[in-house]
Design a protein around this motif. Structure first.
Motif, PDB file in Angstrom:
ATOM      1  N   ARG A 219       0.842  -1.189   0.000  1.00 42.00           N
ATOM      2  CA  ARG A 219       0.000   0.000   0.000  1.00 42.00           C
ATOM      3  C   ARG A 219       0.889   1.255   0.000  1.00 42.00           C
ATOM      4  N   PRO A 220       0.414   2.332  -0.611  1.00 37.89           N
ATOM      5  CA  PRO A 220       1.242   3.547  -0.735  1.00 37.89           C
ATOM      6  C   PRO A 220       1.659   4.102   0.622  1.00 37.89           C
ATOM      7  N   ARG A 221       2.891   4.532   0.708  1.00 40.06           N
ATOM      8  CA  ARG A 221       3.388   5.231   1.879  1.00 40.06           C
ATOM      9  C   ARG A 221       3.241   6.734   1.669  1.00 40.06           C
ATOM     10  N   GLY A 222       3.617   7.500   2.652  1.00 40.93           N
ATOM     11  CA  GLY A 222       3.507   8.944   2.538  1.00 40.93           C
ATOM     12  C   GLY A 222       4.728   9.564   1.884  1.00 40.93           C
ATOM     13  N   VAL A 223       4.820  10.874   2.023  1.00 41.29           N
ATOM     14  CA  VAL A 223       5.931  11.650   1.474  1.00 41.29           C
ATOM     15  C   VAL A 223       6.487  12.522   2.596  1.00 41.29           C
ATOM     16  N   THR A 224       7.808  12.507   2.762  1.00 43.74           N
ATOM     17  CA  THR A 224       8.464  13.367   3.745  1.00 43.74           C
ATOM     18  C   THR A 224       8.778  14.702   3.089  1.00 43.74           C
ATOM     19  N   VAL A 225       8.312  15.787   3.713  1.00 44.40           N
ATOM     20  CA  VAL A 225       8.472  17.128   3.139  1.00 44.40           C
ATOM     21  C   VAL A 225       9.078  18.055   4.186  1.00 44.40           C
ATOM     22  N   ARG A 226      10.016  18.894   3.736  1.00 42.70           N
ATOM     23  CA  ARG A 226      10.567  19.953   4.583  1.00 42.70           C
ATOM     24  C   ARG A 226      10.416  21.283   3.851  1.00 42.70           C
ATOM     25  N   SER A 227       9.976  22.291   4.595  1.00 48.24           N
ATOM     26  CA  SER A 227       9.817  23.623   4.012  1.00 48.24           C
ATOM     27  C   SER A 227       9.905  24.670   5.109  1.00 48.24           C
ATOM     28  N   PRO A 228      10.524  25.829   4.823  1.00 43.00           N
ATOM     29  CA  PRO A 228      10.547  26.916   5.814  1.00 43.00           C
ATOM     30  C   PRO A 228       9.210  27.635   5.890  1.00 43.00           C
ATOM     31  N   GLN A 255       0.246  12.565   3.533  1.00 45.93           N
ATOM     32  CA  GLN A 255      -0.468  11.398   3.022  1.00 45.93           C
ATOM     33  C   GLN A 255      -1.511  11.850   2.009  1.00 45.93           C
ATOM     34  N   GLY A 256      -1.748  10.988   1.005  1.00 42.69           N
ATOM     35  CA  GLY A 256      -2.816  11.261   0.039  1.00 42.69           C
ATOM     36  C   GLY A 256      -2.383  12.026  -1.197  1.00 42.69           C
ATOM     37  N   LEU A 257      -1.135  12.467  -1.258  1.00 42.29           N
ATOM     38  CA  LEU A 257      -0.617  13.173  -2.430  1.00 42.29           C
ATOM     39  C   LEU A 257       0.725  12.565  -2.832  1.00 42.29           C
ATOM     40  N   SER A 258       0.979  12.517  -4.133  1.00 46.18           N
ATOM     41  CA  SER A 258       2.248  12.003  -4.619  1.00 46.18           C
ATOM     42  C   SER A 258       3.314  13.089  -4.551  1.00 46.18           C
ATOM     43  N   PRO A 259       4.597  12.722  -4.610  1.00 47.27           N
ATOM     44  CA  PRO A 259       5.648  13.742  -4.627  1.00 47.27           C
ATOM     45  C   PRO A 259       5.484  14.720  -5.793  1.00 47.27           C
ATOM     46  N   GLN A 260       5.036  14.219  -6.946  1.00 49.45           N
ATOM     47  CA  GLN A 260       4.834  15.092  -8.104  1.00 49.45           C
ATOM     48  C   GLN A 260       3.739  16.116  -7.840  1.00 49.45           C
ATOM     49  N   GLN A 261       2.642  15.669  -7.234  1.00 46.32           N
ATOM     50  CA  GLN A 261       1.535  16.582  -6.938  1.00 46.32           C
ATOM     51  C   GLN A 261       1.971  17.664  -5.944  1.00 46.32           C
ATOM     52  N   ILE A 262       2.713  17.250  -4.917  1.00 44.02           N
ATOM     53  CA  ILE A 262       3.182  18.221  -3.919  1.00 44.02           C
ATOM     54  C   ILE A 262       4.156  19.204  -4.550  1.00 44.02           C
ATOM     55  N   GLY A 263       5.088  18.704  -5.352  1.00 46.31           N
ATOM     56  CA  GLY A 263       6.076  19.570  -5.989  1.00 46.31           C
ATOM     57  C   GLY A 263       5.441  20.568  -6.936  1.00 46.31           C
ATOM     58  N   ASP A 264       4.473  20.098  -7.739  1.00 44.54           N
ATOM     59  CA  ASP A 264       3.804  21.000  -8.681  1.00 44.54           C
ATOM     60  C   ASP A 264       3.019  22.074  -7.948  1.00 44.54           C
ATOM     61  N   ALA A 265       2.300  21.659  -6.884  1.00 42.48           N
ATOM     62  CA  ALA A 265       1.503  22.628  -6.119  1.00 42.48           C
ATOM     63  C   ALA A 265       2.407  23.649  -5.440  1.00 42.48           C
ATOM     64  N   ALA A 266       3.544  23.201  -4.909  1.00 42.65           N
ATOM     65  CA  ALA A 266       4.472  24.116  -4.255  1.00 42.65           C
ATOM     66  C   ALA A 266       5.065  25.106  -5.253  1.00 42.65           C
ATOM     67  N   GLY A 270       4.652  29.117  -5.070  1.00 40.74           N
ATOM     68  CA  GLY A 270       5.886  29.769  -4.673  1.00 40.74           C
ATOM     69  C   GLY A 270       6.386  29.343  -3.309  1.00 40.74           C
ATOM     70  N   VAL A 271       6.092  28.100  -2.912  1.00 41.99           N
ATOM     71  CA  VAL A 271       6.525  27.582  -1.615  1.00 41.99           C
ATOM     72  C   VAL A 271       7.840  26.833  -1.795  1.00 41.99           C
ATOM     73  N   ALA A 272       8.843  27.227  -1.041  1.00 40.26           N
ATOM     74  CA  ALA A 272      10.160  26.579  -1.129  1.00 40.26           C
ATOM     75  C   ALA A 272      10.129  25.226  -0.434  1.00 40.26           C
ATOM     76  N   LEU A 273      10.676  24.219  -1.098  1.00 40.08           N
ATOM     77  CA  LEU A 273      10.782  22.884  -0.517  1.00 40.08           C
ATOM     78  C   LEU A 273      12.254  22.530  -0.345  1.00 40.08           C
ATOM     79  N   HIS A 274      12.607  22.114   0.857  1.00 39.96           N
ATOM     80  CA  HIS A 274      13.983  21.693   1.134  1.00 39.96           C
ATOM     81  C   HIS A 274      14.134  20.169   1.063  1.00 39.96           C
ATOM     82  N   GLU A 275      13.013  19.454   1.092  1.00 40.53           N
ATOM     83  CA  GLU A 275      13.038  17.997   0.927  1.00 40.53           C
ATOM     84  C   GLU A 275      11.686  17.543   0.399  1.00 40.53           C
TER      85      GLU A 275
END
Length: 331
Positions: A219-228, A255-266, A270-275
């Motif tokens: 089953r899908p796992r989540g995504v670890t995200v870091r942002s200031p 949870q519930g979003l893919s890394p691609q979806q999070i990256g595109d939305a960020a 204009g939200v900076a992502l560090h991870e």
């Protein structure tokens, strides 16, 4: 190469192996996994003709193992490292196997060096540690330079250096074009060694696929995200239908979003992502999840530890009685 087709083995009312089909191909390491009681040992015994299938067949390089004129050259197997004459030295044990199979005596020294037993080759096998016994069993399996090798729990008793050695040995044997079939309960080692997996449970096939494909079935796992920009990150995750929660070291679990979806939305916001790291299951987690319904022997929680109680204090009368008994014994 090993080809199992419709293998079935029944002991009385117990179905140990049920309509099992798979192929162990040359040039790769194939891991053979399953919970205790899943039928792995029975399957290996049927490959070597030690058990007769109730139905189906298993072929080694196109014919049954028993029909090979040089069976040890077809499959070199380690099923039980203790199956040696304990009064013989490692050298004499291998020498006897070589003489029985028509293998040149010079090969004995080669495999002794290959498995690192040169210093103890003249010592009795009965005094060997578990790890040394494993090395001797592997030497026996490789004595006839087989085209297929089959190991059952080969790292039992080995220290970290020995585990690294057997891992590299199996990969080397596969690189030479041999079929390598290895059963193990050590998932971390299988993740580092195997290219392909055959997974069974209650005698039935669960998976026959590359290691990563097996892991990806979980089953899908989540995504670890870091942002200031924490608040903006929360807003864009919620707007996308995901869920966010604090994780370790200032990171967030989404949870519930893919890394691609999070990256595109960020990027749009204009939200900076560090991870931005997808959380992947380990082989152990995938195995536990996908074989959960096939575990025959399940524990249902550890027993509760006994409640602490103060030591029992003897009464003066009891102490006097005990002293009298001690005096009688002393006489």
């Amino acid at each position: 190469m090993i080809e199992a087709v419709g293998l079935r083995k029944v002991y009385g009312r117990k179905v140990a192996v049920d309509d099992l089909s798979f192929t162990v191909r040359p040039g790769i390491v194939t891991g053979f996994l399953g919970p205790n009681g899943s039928g792995k040992s029975t399957t290996m015994r049927m490959i070597l003709g030690l058990d007769r299938p109730s139905a189906g067949r298993v072929l080694v390089d196109g014919i049954p193992y028993a029909q090979h004129r040089n069976p040890l050259g077809a499959v070199g197997a380690l099923l039980d490292a203790k199956a040696v004459h304990t009064g013989r030295s490692a050298f004499r044990h291998l020498q006897a196997v070589a003489a029985t199979a028509g293998i040149p005596a010079s090969r004995v020294g080669e495999v002794i060096d290959m498995v690192g037993l040169r210093e103890v080759a003249r010592k009795r096998a009965g005094g060997f540690s578990l790890g040394m016994g494993q090395r001797l069993g592997i030497a026996s399996a490789l004595l006839a330079d087989p085209s297929t090798v089959m190991f059952d729990e080969p790292v039992n008793g080995l220290d970290p250096d020995g585990i690294l050695w057997i891992r590299n040995l199996m990969k080397h044997l596969a690189s030479e074009g041999r079929a390598v079939f290895v059963s193990s309960h050590l998932m971390s080692e299988m993740a580092l060694t195997a290219d392909h997996l055959v997974v069974i449970g209650r005698g039935r096939l669960i998976a026959d696929e590359p290691v990563q494909a097996f892991i990806d079935r979980t089953r899908p796992r989540g995504v670890t995200v870091r942002s200031p920009q924490v608040e903006q990150l929360r807003e864009l995750v919620s707007a996308g239908g995901g869920r966010i929660a604090p994780a370790a070291d200032g990171a967030f679990d989404v949870q519930g979003l893919s890394p691609q979806q999070i990256g595109d939305a960020a990027a749009r916001a204009g939200v900076a992502l560090h991870e931005l790291t997808p959380q992947r299951a380990s082989l152990e987690e995938a195995f536990m999840e996908l074989t959960a319904d096939s575990v025959e022997y399940q524990a249902h929680g550890a027993p509760e530890p006994a409640a602490w109680a103060p030591p029992v204090q003897n009464s003066p009368q009891q102490e006097t009685a005990q002293q009298k008994v001690a005096q009688e014994v002393a006489r």
